[in-house]
Design a protein around this motif. Structure first.
Motif, short mmCIF file in Angstrom:
data_model
loop_
_atom_site.label_atom_id
_atom_site.label_comp_id
_atom_site.label_asym_id
_atom_site.label_seq_id
_atom_site.Cartn_x
_atom_site.Cartn_y
_atom_site.Cartn_z
N ARG A 16 74.96 40.15 65.04
CA ARG A 16 75.54 41.43 64.50
C ARG A 16 74.26 42.51 64.32
O ARG A 16 74.27 43.81 65.02
CB ARG A 16 76.28 41.39 63.28
N VAL A 17 73.03 42.13 63.95
CA VAL A 17 71.92 42.93 64.23
C VAL A 17 71.44 43.40 65.26
O VAL A 17 71.39 44.76 65.58
CB VAL A 17 70.89 42.16 63.35
N LEU A 18 71.53 42.55 66.26
CA LEU A 18 71.26 43.06 67.74
C LEU A 18 72.10 43.85 68.29
O LEU A 18 71.86 44.84 69.06
CB LEU A 18 70.91 41.74 68.60
N GLU A 19 73.37 43.64 67.97
CA GLU A 19 74.72 44.64 68.36
C GLU A 19 74.27 46.06 67.79
O GLU A 19 74.30 47.05 68.57
CB GLU A 19 75.95 44.25 68.06
N HIS A 20 73.90 46.01 66.55
CA HIS A 20 73.94 47.58 65.99
C HIS A 20 72.66 48.05 66.44
O HIS A 20 72.42 49.41 66.98
CB HIS A 20 73.61 47.27 64.47
#
Length: 810
Positions: A16-20
């Motif tokens: 989710r960090v990489l998505e954001h």
């Protein structure tokens, strides 16, 4: 020059960090990600359906290879990190060192292993990742007994999945009732009752003393000297943050890696932490909702923005093996508190609200959790409930004098009401996204992440769509058969009939398939549809069947096979038993098991022995039980009037007649029947695809039952006075199912789409019923053959197929 970001761990939080991060600024960092598993991010919440067989790994992948490639992320999957050098700002993996400007540690958690004798024996495993899941699947395919240590969520999911795969499962739990952190004693009792109904044995207040065995696990010994046999032991007693790399790197670690509100290590501001490995303000985190909140803060920090993580109250809304559970707040007994309790024993529903000083402070719900988010909002907001005290237990639809309309309840939710607990998505976020054009579930899920994790809020999200869009709301578009076409299963069935398409090439050509010969997803479905619709003109294509159907046996993990002769209605005789025993001796069969369908299973037969063992069994009059097929499996019976003093009809004779008429018929999915001689229901007819309960006045026929991950009771179809009429109805409804259901839909799923009333109308019309019976008999006259008797003329070849890699679906 771009900064370098190194990520350790490819779980849901770092994903989710990489998505954001990459959605906001795709070129902000040169990113390298390590993962000890040989794969990227997948939805660990959905490992349980993979274990039970309802989903595959491919179904739960969140970020595939293309996703990482499109974002220019260097993936070092299957590579352990051996050290972090904060002075040199490098991370060293097994295959080399990479420098970083910013480091994100997302190492997750490690399962707790009870320090008892035998814990390291082969056959003792934990349940945390896909490798653990695959190990359990492999063990379950060999059959036997499993002991699951731990009656929390993971332990119960493991137990349910193993039971679904045929193992005899016992759950050991140290406390007095299951899931004691989430449920009170009454809800824990209901959960235990439902699990025991599914054949799972539960032992509470059970302390493990030792795991027994020499070369591998053989059993478990409890502190009270109770011994349990075990071919597999699953430890699911808890987790703890995985902090070894952080400790070795000199970062401040208590129970987890200590971080500030910006999710930076308290020791080093260039090192971030996220997920189950971190500790913030004395809190550890195991649910996905706070992890996703943390991920947003980390991404903001990496982009130079200011954000602060705040610990929020969370509700627990879970689905354990088909049982809906919800808990929030404080539901412990204490002076000055009062309870409002609602019980509906016949439906297995229990609701308990805990009130203190005119405010709701806790809620526990079992069986019906639809109002959980509303109750959670009252708890979080500290809402005074005095004016709604009398109707509070009935939920938002009953407040203000409204009737119990689910859409009214959704409309009444305040804008800040949390809809998706996993992702922390409130009602206003969803309605704003709808106003901006996200007018179907797929687009709404992509824009807001609502219902994208565990999926339990999907129904609520769809209701929000319906409330917000009003007359403009359209039901979700059906999914296409596969990537080869935009057509749905329903479209294909209709066009095959209307355009008289009678071969696979005709389907590929006339319906515009994008691949020349279909794929492993569509070919089995198209093969079935053609076979069901054109039984005379179309010839079954064995190459378009799942591996078990191609080989006419259930393939096992070790490459051997399962052989199940048919026993009509569960009845056998001495000659058949001698033939089975002789075959077991002659072909060195390692395991002989009585199945739940009243038959005998010969497990561990070598592939080259299949034609020969079936030749011997055929000579004794035994035919294939089709335990591998999308077709009739069994007709389970009780002894009825022949022997039982309670029997009202000849259930055994009826079951045998039905099985002999229905066997060998191909259906959209497996088909199981039961015939009980009286309402005591010893043949479990009320949880079969088609169930008949005999009564004094005739035969009650129900459809749509199931006893797997989804437990369904049959719905009444029709009652008829005679055995002949019963047989006609059963054959007719089977043919109706064959002609109209989507491939791989069980009867209960098909019934939910077309409606029970429509099925009753078709079956109730005598002309329609007769026509259905005629078409079924025509199909049977062509296709009902014992596969091994047929193949005796030409021994089967077992070389793997190059063009199809069809896995067993069950």
């Amino acid at each position: 020059m771009k900064q370098k970001l190194v990520v350790i761990g490819a779980g849901m939080a770092s994903g989710r960090v990489l998505e954001h991060l990459t959605d906001a600024e795709p070129d902000a960092y040169d990113i390298t990600i390590f993962n000890a598993e040989a794969r990227g991010n997948y939805n660990r919440i959905m490992l349980s359906p993979v274990l039970s067989g309802d989903k595959t790994y491919e179904d739960i992948v969140t970020h595939d290879d293309t996703w990482y490639a499109d974002r220019n992320i260097t993936c070092r999957f299957g590579e352990h990190v051996v050290g972090i050098d904060r002075d040199a700002k490098t991370v060293t993996g097994e295959n080399g060192t990479v420098a970083y400007d910013k480091l994100l540690i997302a190492t997750g958690s490690a399962p707790f292993i009870i320090p008892v004798e035998g814990k390291d024996l082969p056959g003792v495993i934990t349940y945390r990742d896909l490798d653990d899941t695959n190990a359990m699947i492999k063990a379950a395919d060999k059959g036997g007994k499993a002991v699951v240590i731990g009656g929390g969520l993971l332990g119960l999911e493991a137990a349910a999945g193993l039971a679904e795969r045929g193992m005899e499962v016992t759950v050991l739990h140290l406390m007095g009732h299951l899931m004691e952190r989430q449920l009170d004693e009454a809800a824990g009792y209901l959960l235990r009752r439902d699990l025991e109904k599914r054949g799972i044995k539960i032992i509470t207040q059970a302390s493990t003393a030792a795991i027994l065995g020499e070369d591998r696990v053989e059993g478990v010994m409890l502190e009270d000297n109770t011994g349990l046999e075990a071919d597999l032991v699953v430890m699911a007693v808890g987790i703890r943050p995985e902090t070894r790399l952080a400790t070795d790197a000199g970062l401040e670690v208590a129970r987890g890696i200590e971080v500030n509100a910006q999710m930076q290590s308290k020791t080093d501001p260039d090192v971030y932490g996220v997920g189950e490995c971190v500790e913030f303000d004395g809190h550890l985190f195991g649910l996905v909702a706070p992890l996703y909140d943390q991920a947003k803060i980390v991404a903001q920090g990496l982009l130079g923005e200011t954000g602060a993580f705040v610990v929020k109250d969370v509700a627990t809304k879970l689905k354990v093996t088909g049982c809906d559970l919800f808990s929030a707040g404080d539901f412990a007994d204490a002076e000055g508190r009062e309870d409002i309790v609602f019980r509906d024993p016949s439906r297995g529903i229990y609701k308990r609200l805990v009130i203190e000083d005119d405010r709701l402070i806790g809620a526990v719900m079992y069986g019906d959790t639809a109002d959980g988010n509303w109750f959670f909002g009252l708890i979080k907001d500290g809402t005074e409930i005095d004016e709604m005290r009398e109707t509070l237990i009935f939920g938002p639809a009953y407040q203000g004098g409204d009737t119990a309309d689910p859409l009214s309840a959704v409309a009444a939710l305040p804008p800040e009401a949390e809809i998706c607990g996993c992702n922390g998505i409130c009602k206003s976020t969803i309605t704003d996204a709808i106003a901006e054009g996200a007018t179907d579930l797929g687009r709404l899920r992509a824009k807001t992440k609502a219902s994208a994790s565990c999926g339990t809020c999907t129904g609520l999200v769809e209701q929000l769509l319906q409330v917000t869009l009003g007359d403009d709301f359209q039901m979700p578009a059906p999914q296409p058969v596969c990537g080869c076409t935009d057509l749905t299963h329903e479209d294909v069935r209709r066009l095959i009939k209307s355009q008289a398409l009678k071969s696979q090439p005709a389907v590929w050509q006339e319906l515009g398939w994008t691949t020349p010969n279909g794929c492993h997803v569509c070919r089995p479905a198209i093969n079935f549809y053609l076979l069901a619709d054109w039984p005379i003109e179309y010839k079954d294509d064995p190459q378009s069947r799942f591996v078990n159907e191609r080989k006419h046996a259930n393939i096992q993990k070790d490459g051997t096979f399962s052989v199940v002769p048919r026993m009509w209605g569960g009845i056998t005789n001495a000659d058949e038993l001698r033939a089975i025993a002789d075959a077991a001796d002659k072909y060195d069969v390692p395991t002989v098991k009585v199945t739940g369908g009243q038959r005998i299973d010969l497990l561990g037969v070598k592939g080259e022995d299949l034609p020969h063992i079936w030749s011997d069994l055929n000579k004794a009059g035994l035919v294939s039980g089709h335990a591998y097929s999308k077709g009739l499996r069994t007709v389970k019976t009780c002894v009825g009037t022949d022997h039982c003093r309670f029997g009202t009809q000849d259930s055994t004779g009826l079951g045998i007649r039905l099985e002999k008429l229905l066997w060998g018929s191909w259906t959209p999915h497996k088909l199981k029947l039961g015939v009980s001689g009286c309402p005591r229901n010893c043949a479990e007819a009320t949880c079969k695809d088609i169930g008949i309960v005999c009564v004094d006045s005739g035969f009650q026929i129900g459809i749509g039952g199931a006893a797997g991950m989804d437990v369904k009771e049959v719905q009444p179809l029709i009652q008829v006075p005679t055995e002949e009429e019963t047989i006609a109805v059963v054959i007719a409804v089977t043919q109706l199912y064959r002609e109209h259901a989507k491939y791989l839909d069980r009867i209960y799923k098909w019934m939910a789409k077309v409606g029970l009333e429509w099925i009753q109308e078709q079956i109730g019309d005598l002309d329609t019923r007769r026509a259905l019976v005629d078409r079924f008999e025509l199909s049977q006259s062509i296709y009902r053959k014992d596969p091994w008797a047929e193949q005796a003329k030409e021994p089967p070849k077992f070389a793997p197929l190059a063009d199809l890699t069809l896995e067993a679906a069950e």
